[in-house]
Design a protein around this motif. Sequence first.
Motif, short mmCIF file in Angstrom:
data_model
loop_
_atom_site.label_atom_id
_atom_site.label_comp_id
_atom_site.label_asym_id
_atom_site.label_seq_id
_atom_site.Cartn_x
_atom_site.Cartn_y
_atom_site.Cartn_z
N GLN A 1 -3.73 6.67 5.76
CA GLN A 1 -5.14 7.01 5.49
C GLN A 1 -5.31 8.52 5.33
O GLN A 1 -5.94 9.00 4.39
N ARG A 2 -4.75 9.25 6.26
CA ARG A 2 -4.96 10.69 6.29
C ARG A 2 -4.20 11.39 5.14
O ARG A 2 -4.70 12.33 4.53
N ILE B 1 0.85 -1.20 0.00
CA ILE B 1 0.00 0.00 0.00
C ILE B 1 0.88 1.25 0.00
O ILE B 1 0.65 2.20 -0.75
N ALA B 2 1.92 1.21 0.83
CA ALA B 2 2.82 2.37 0.95
C ALA B 2 3.46 2.68 -0.40
O ALA B 2 3.58 3.85 -0.80
N LEU C 1 -7.28 2.67 -3.04
CA LEU C 1 -6.24 2.43 -2.03
C LEU C 1 -6.78 2.74 -0.63
O LEU C 1 -6.49 2.03 0.34
N GLY C 2 -7.59 3.79 -0.55
CA GLY C 2 -8.22 4.14 0.73
C GLY C 2 -9.12 3.02 1.23
O GLY C 2 -9.14 2.71 2.42
N SER C 3 -9.87 2.39 0.30
CA SER C 3 -10.75 1.28 0.69
C SER C 3 -9.91 0.10 1.18
O SER C 3 -10.28 -0.58 2.15
N THR C 4 -8.80 -0.14 0.52
CA THR C 4 -7.92 -1.23 0.95
C THR C 4 -7.42 -0.97 2.37
O THR C 4 -7.41 -1.86 3.22
N LEU C 5 -7.03 0.27 2.62
CA LEU C 5 -6.54 0.64 3.96
C LEU C 5 -7.64 0.49 5.00
O LEU C 5 -7.40 0.05 6.12
N ALA C 6 -8.88 0.86 4.62
CA ALA C 6 -9.99 0.80 5.56
C ALA C 6 -10.29 -0.64 5.98
O ALA C 6 -10.83 -0.88 7.05
#
Length: 441
Positions: free
Chosen positions: A114-115, A42-43, A91-96
């Motif tokens: 996320q932020r 993700i990073a 990517l935000g959904s993956t993090l969530a």
Amino acid sequence: MRYVIAVVCCVVLACSSPAGQREGTMEPGATPPTRQSTMDTIAEQYVKLVLALGQHDADYVDAYYGPPEWRKAAESSKVDLPTIESNAAELGSTLAREAEPAGEMERLRLHYLQRQLSALSGRVRMLKGVRMSFDEESRALYDAVAPTLPESHFQEILDRLAKRFPGSGPLVGRYDAFRRAFVIPREKLDAVFQRAIQACRERTVQHMTLPADERFTDEYVTGKSWSGYNWYQGGYKSLIQVNTDLPIYIDRAIDLACHEGYPGHHVYNVLLEKHLVKDRGWIEFTVYPLFSPQSLIAEGTANFGIEVAFPGRDRVEFERTVLFPAAGLDASRAAEYYEVLAMVEQLAYAGNEAARRYIDGTIDAAEATSWLERYALMPRDRAAQRVRFFDQYRSYVINYNLGKDMARRYIESRGGTPDSPAKRWDEFEKLISSPRLPSDL
Ligand SMILES: [Zn+2]
């Protein structure tokens, strides 16, 4: 890009994937990825999105020292804004879907990504033409909203200053006339600045361990909307630029040396590289998107760091015995000068008010300039430079004063008060070595 790219190759390259390919799906029968590898993947995608957005916004990527081929890929593919936006959402959904990690640093890392990602989406919306108010923008980009203060708040401070500078004509003119005796002559600027840097560094390394090969170079430039800038280049090196368009007052020597250098931006970036990139392999910290919550921490700690390195009377003493003589200024007036500056410092939030009104369209550039002259006591040329800063950086202005106050409150609430200097430095170092964001303060 205006800065030099250094080469730091990270172990996480082992999990790299082709640019533009999104993560988060798994082939049937494949081994489930470990948490670390998921977060690293993700990073990596986050870094590539920041680099992609940098292709649309020349000020966006403030520093990058990750794999050079990622930047080349961003330059050659030039992904469009709608694609960046949808990739960021995915990517935000993956993090969530990521479970909250048990370790504090890992938890901070998750929230940081996320932020930062949500701020990236905010910047994409702005570039697509979505209009946000000043406060909406600062919340979206910097995770914070500055207080709104009326003219009467500033007028009370100005009334006290008017008693200090009696006479006719606008107060800004009387204050400016006083201040003219404290300009560093151009030919002495570098000598004074070098003394200031040396002192800031000495004080910083007494309290924190920096990598042996850290260093920065400095340059004097013109034609900028800012007064100083740190360009971090990776490998523990920075380029610091000082703008000489306008006269530089003696207080700027320590302010710039601490803010841009020690224990400010240079040290902040060095510690992030040391602790997060090199020690942990967290690739997301090789890129610094300027319009993001990270900037509130960076600017806030850089400003608060001035007080940490040079608390109160200690600073006046250093100025009186070292910097005023180096600049050829009357050292017997050092205490008087800093008393006045402490009063004027209370007007710090006036700049936010001018920017808010200007960005929200309730005043134009000429009115914003006049407002800054009247309420922030900026002479006309400096006020005009500030409005150019608003044009370029908009709600970024809150990061300096609100950021400083938030950093101070956080550090003091953890025992880092002026009476406990060792604890103050310790908490300061912890804050600038971690992925903590404004809403974590
Ligand atoms: Zn700064």
